[in-house]
Design a protein around this motif. Structure first.
Motif, PDB file in Angstrom:
ATOM      1  N   GLY A 253      26.623   9.919  43.581  1.00  0.00           N
ATOM      2  CA  GLY A 253      25.381  10.182  42.852  1.00  0.00           C
ATOM      3  C   GLY A 253      25.309   9.520  41.492  1.00  0.00           C
ATOM      4  N   ASP A 254      26.345   8.742  41.123  1.00  0.00           N
ATOM      5  CA  ASP A 254      26.339   8.085  39.810  1.00  0.00           C
ATOM      6  C   ASP A 254      25.558   6.767  39.881  1.00  0.00           C
ATOM      7  N   GLU A 280      13.754  10.128  39.733  1.00  0.00           N
ATOM      8  CA  GLU A 280      14.943  10.975  39.491  1.00  0.00           C
ATOM      9  C   GLU A 280      14.888  12.209  40.388  1.00  0.00           C
ATOM     10  N   GLN A 283      15.923  11.413  43.747  1.00  0.00           N
ATOM     11  CA  GLN A 283      17.386  11.433  43.932  1.00  0.00           C
ATOM     12  C   GLN A 283      17.866  12.868  44.138  1.00  0.00           C
ATOM     13  N   GLY A 284      17.268  13.795  43.385  1.00  0.00           N
ATOM     14  CA  GLY A 284      17.633  15.204  43.566  1.00  0.00           C
ATOM     15  C   GLY A 284      17.325  15.673  44.985  1.00  0.00           C
ATOM     16  N   THR A 287      19.838  14.124  47.365  1.00  0.00           N
ATOM     17  CA  THR A 287      21.149  14.787  47.254  1.00  0.00           C
ATOM     18  C   THR A 287      21.112  16.157  47.922  1.00  0.00           C
ATOM     19  N   ASN A 288      20.021  16.896  47.694  1.00  0.00           N
ATOM     20  CA  ASN A 288      19.936  18.232  48.293  1.00  0.00           C
ATOM     21  C   ASN A 288      19.941  18.169  49.816  1.00  0.00           C
ATOM     22  N   VAL A 303      29.303  16.268  42.917  1.00  0.00           N
ATOM     23  CA  VAL A 303      28.490  15.106  42.526  1.00  0.00           C
ATOM     24  C   VAL A 303      28.847  14.696  41.102  1.00  0.00           C
ATOM     25  N   GLU A 306      25.271  12.379  36.793  1.00  0.00           N
ATOM     26  CA  GLU A 306      23.920  11.804  36.807  1.00  0.00           C
ATOM     27  C   GLU A 306      22.987  12.589  37.728  1.00  0.00           C
ATOM     28  N   SER A 307      23.557  13.211  38.751  1.00  0.00           N
ATOM     29  CA  SER A 307      22.731  13.958  39.704  1.00  0.00           C
ATOM     30  C   SER A 307      21.948  15.078  39.016  1.00  0.00           C
ATOM     31  N   SER A 310      17.908  14.981  37.765  1.00  0.00           N
ATOM     32  CA  SER A 310      16.732  15.354  38.566  1.00  0.00           C
ATOM     33  C   SER A 310      16.236  16.754  38.226  1.00  0.00           C
ATOM     34  N   ILE A 313      19.118  20.159  41.158  1.00  0.00           N
ATOM     35  CA  ILE A 313      20.388  20.403  41.868  1.00  0.00           C
ATOM     36  C   ILE A 313      20.772  21.871  41.692  1.00  0.00           C
TER      37      ILE A 313
END
Ligand code: ACM
Ligand code: ZN
Length: 468
Positions: A253-254, A280, A283-284, A287-288, A303, A306-307, A310, A313
């Motif tokens: 996630g970086d 952003e 990306q959240g 990731t989720n 993660v 950077e994550s 968003s 998270i």
């Protein structure tokens, strides 16, 4: 003054008077549920050593202490348990690979100082090093770069290789025997050039992409708009879960630039459909979705910090802090989230001792102002390997810094002392040498200020690419 030669220095030492000789093979061991999972009591007197631990792991830790006490030591009772539950090191085997035998040496060193996590960075722009049965091309095509051009470190010819499932299992087993958990990292959505080379449909544009030959942050990342992206990721993750039994899986996630997502019709459609306000947040969302997959398999994600940008998270995710100018991780801990601290300026072992001397690493307090201490689960020392292409240099960069981070992870702040650590490290070096590791000489990690500056300038000037 009475003192013992053990790293990490135990948290409670009672000297019983006089010296004794012990034969570690005559150790008497017992497990007691009155002690914590990582807690042990070791008594050494009258030519006898007695060890009680709260678990097999705690007994293992007591044995590491006994090994370092040596054959003749002061009579002592040691009552010991760690400051933090997470005490790790990270090895990047993407930019340069290290053999299974070399990796085992690092694991032996980590185990000897009671570290309990090996974070294995296995995928990045310069190579994909996990062989996946379900998606073999990820490694077969994605593990090879045409050349290597890392600043001054240039290597002609192709560079490649990957770890088979059996090899990765061998590392997992070796670590398990040493009470170390291996946490594999499959870094998404950024740092994905190598897997995109194998499966170009993973990127927003679908255009062919080379496995990168130099260091950097690259614009082509995984497309968050196409459903096919998740099919490939979940296939590979399923294979990863088969190989690695760890509760936690690192999903990176970086450093994920958003330029492609801003221009991609699939990503923009996803944002509209999901009501996401910017890239952003996308990306959240991305990731989720992976987090939900891991949860459905009974696993948990880690993660990079950077994550958190968003803002979506959830708090059950473990965040690895490395560089966080907006202090998002501090806020995350205040809100109840938990972090591992791998601070770039203090714990990144790939930077020269001129920039990050031992004292800076050792004296760093991983609990930052405003963080509830119980929400900092521990520390991790990463070694990134763009500029490290052999094991001797890897060891030079990691030791003594890995060992200093191990002591911070185990020993309560009030029991730490830099000058005593240095004294103990000189004795402990014998164990490193037995393992096959040569640390940097003290002239490196105790440089005078002028030398520090010169070495730092030399390192960074080596990274600059000369115009052809
Ligand atoms: C990182 O160093 N990009 C986590
Ligand atoms: Zn896209």
């Amino acid at each position: 003054m009475e003192r013992i030669n053990v790293i990490p220095v135990p948290n409670k030492i009672s000297f019983l008077g006089g010296e004794t000789t012990v034969d570690p093979s005559k150790l008497s061991c017992e497990i007691s549920d009155l002690l914590g999972n990582e807690e042990y009591i070791l008594t050494v007197e009258n030519n006898k050593a007695t060890l009680v631990g709260g678990s097999e792991t705690a007994v293992f830790y007591g044995k590491q202490t006994l090994r370092q006490l040596g054959n003749t030591c002061p009579c002592v009772k040691i009552e010991d348990k760690p400051a933090y539950p997470y005490r790790g090191f990270m090895l990047d085997t993407v930019r340069h690979m290290f053999s299974i035998e070399e990796t085992k040496k690092l694991i032996d060193a980590a185990a000897s100082v009671k570290m309990n996590v090996m974070h294995w960075h296995l995928t990045d722009d310069q190579g994909f090093r996990i062989y996946s049965e379900k998606r073999p091309d990820a490694a077969i095509k994605g593990s090879v770069r045409k050349s290597s051009d890392f600043g001054k470190l240039k290597e002609e010819g192709s560079y490649g290789g990957y770890f088979t499932a059996d090899q990765m299992r061998e590392i997992v087993d070796y670590c398990t025997e040493r009470h170390i958990t291996v946490i594999p990292e499959f870094d998404v959505p950024g740092h994905c050039s190598a897997i995109i080379h194998a499966y170009p449909e993973l990127s927003c544009t679908g255009a062919p992409l080379e496995v990168k030959t130099s260091q950097g942050i690259f614009d082509d990342i995984l497309c968050a708009g196409k459903d096919g992206t998740f099919e490939i990721i979940f296939d590979i993750l399923s294979d990863i879960l088969d190989i690695f039994p760890s509760e936690y899986i690192h999903i990176g996630g970086d450093e994920a630039p958003k330029v492609r997502w801003q221009e991609c019709m699939y990503c923009q459609k996803r944002m509209r459909e999901e009501g996401l306000k910017n890239e952003e947040t996308l990306q959240g969302w991305f990731t989720n979705k992976i987090i939900d997959f891991l949860k459905s398999k009974g696993r948990k994600p880690i993660v990079w910090n950077e994550s958190l940008k968003s803002g979506v998270i959830e708090k059950t995710v473990l965040v690895q802090r490395w560089m966080d100018p907006k202090n998002n991780s501090t806020q995350f801990t205040k809100d109840g989230g938990k972090i591992i601290n791998s601070d770039f300026y203090h714990y990144y072992c790939d930077y020269p001792y001129g920039m990050t001397p031992l004292a800076k690493t050792y004296n760093y307090n991983p609990v930052l102002k405003g963080m509830p201490p119980e929400n900092v689960v521990g520390v991790e020392a990463p070694i990134w390997t763009e500029y490290i292409n052999n094991f001797d240099w890897l060891c030079h960069m990691c030791f003594p810094r890995f060992t200093a981070v191990a002591e911070t992870g185990w020993t309560n702040t009030e029991n730490k002392d830099l000058s005593d650590f240095i004294r103990r490290f000189e004795i402990y070096t014998e164990i490193l040498n037995e393992i096959g590791i040569t640390p940097a000489p003290s002239t490196e990690w105790k440089p005078n200020p002028a030398k520090r500056l010169a070495k730092t300038v030399k390192f960074f000037s080596g990274l600059i690419k000369k115009k052809e």
